[in-house]
Design a protein around this motif. Structure first.
Motif, PDB file in Angstrom:
ATOM      1  N   ARG A   5       0.861  -1.189   0.000  1.00 63.03           N
ATOM      2  CA  ARG A   5       0.000   0.000   0.000  1.00 63.03           C
ATOM      3  C   ARG A   5       0.893   1.233   0.000  1.00 63.03           C
TER       4      ARG A   5
ATOM      5  N   ASN B 228       1.288   5.379   0.311  1.00 62.93           N
ATOM      6  CA  ASN B 228       0.756   6.610   0.858  1.00 62.93           C
ATOM      7  C   ASN B 228       1.688   7.741   0.437  1.00 62.93           C
ATOM      8  N   ASP B 229       1.359   8.969   0.816  1.00 62.17           N
ATOM      9  CA  ASP B 229       2.198  10.107   0.457  1.00 62.17           C
ATOM     10  C   ASP B 229       3.570  10.063   1.124  1.00 62.17           C
TER      11      ASP B 229
ATOM     12  N   ASP C 176       4.823   7.122   2.995  1.00 54.62           N
ATOM     13  CA  ASP C 176       5.393   5.802   3.262  1.00 54.62           C
ATOM     14  C   ASP C 176       4.777   4.732   2.378  1.00 54.62           C
TER      15      ASP C 176
ATOM     16  N   THR D 297       3.614   0.575   2.808  1.00 55.40           N
ATOM     17  CA  THR D 297       3.305  -0.407   3.839  1.00 55.40           C
ATOM     18  C   THR D 297       3.199  -1.792   3.219  1.00 55.40           C
TER      19      THR D 297
ATOM     20  N   ILE E 154       5.502  -0.649   8.189  1.00 59.63           N
ATOM     21  CA  ILE E 154       5.441   0.674   7.564  1.00 59.63           C
ATOM     22  C   ILE E 154       6.864   1.166   7.338  1.00 59.63           C
TER      23      ILE E 154
ATOM     24  N   ARG F   6       7.978   6.114  -6.741  1.00 62.01           N
ATOM     25  CA  ARG F   6       7.398   6.934  -5.667  1.00 62.01           C
ATOM     26  C   ARG F   6       8.485   7.546  -4.793  1.00 62.01           C
TER      27      ARG F   6
END
Length: 122
Positions: free
Chosen positions: A6, A8-9, A11, A13, A30, A116
């Motif tokens: 997954r 996120n901005d 990190d 996970t 994480i 990313r």
């Protein structure tokens, strides 16, 4: 497979579910982008003297799930076959130095993490 990445901005996970979560005694790891030093795909063979703390390992079957300590560094391993896995090297993480996991398309997953990471550092 029981593993999911997954984004996120801040990190990425690694999410474990079902039996894998039970065996690893953990449901997620994480990894903040600022702590990711390197990401690559390779085969990984757990060192013979790696200490399981806590987790599950069946070395003859190449099954590793959970936290392991080796030469003073913590690893989080989640794989069950000798095949290419994603290896993430961390720097400054609260626990882990390496996170090693199997996923359906390791090359694509590593490329997406790198993409990313580059955007985060830009």
């Amino acid at each position: 497979m029981g593993r999911e990445i997954r984004f996120n901005d801040l990190d990425v996970t690694l999410k474990l579910s079902g039996f894998l979560s039970f065996c690893a005694l953990k449901s997620k790891v994480i990894m903040p982008y600022r702590m990711i030093k390197d990401v690559y795909v390779d085969t990984f063979e757990a060192p013979m003297w790696m200490i399981r703390m806590p987790g599950t390992s069946i070395a003859p079957l190449n099954i590793y799930e959970g936290s392991f300590l080796y030469k003073g560094e913590w690893y989080f391993l989640s794989y069950e076959r000798k095949e290419p896995v994603v290896i993430i090297e961390l720097e400054g993480h609260k626990k882990y130095r390496y996170v090693v996991f199997a996923i359906d398309d390791p090359t694509q997953t590593a490329a997406e993490i790198r993409r990313r990471l580059a955007s985060f550092n830009a």
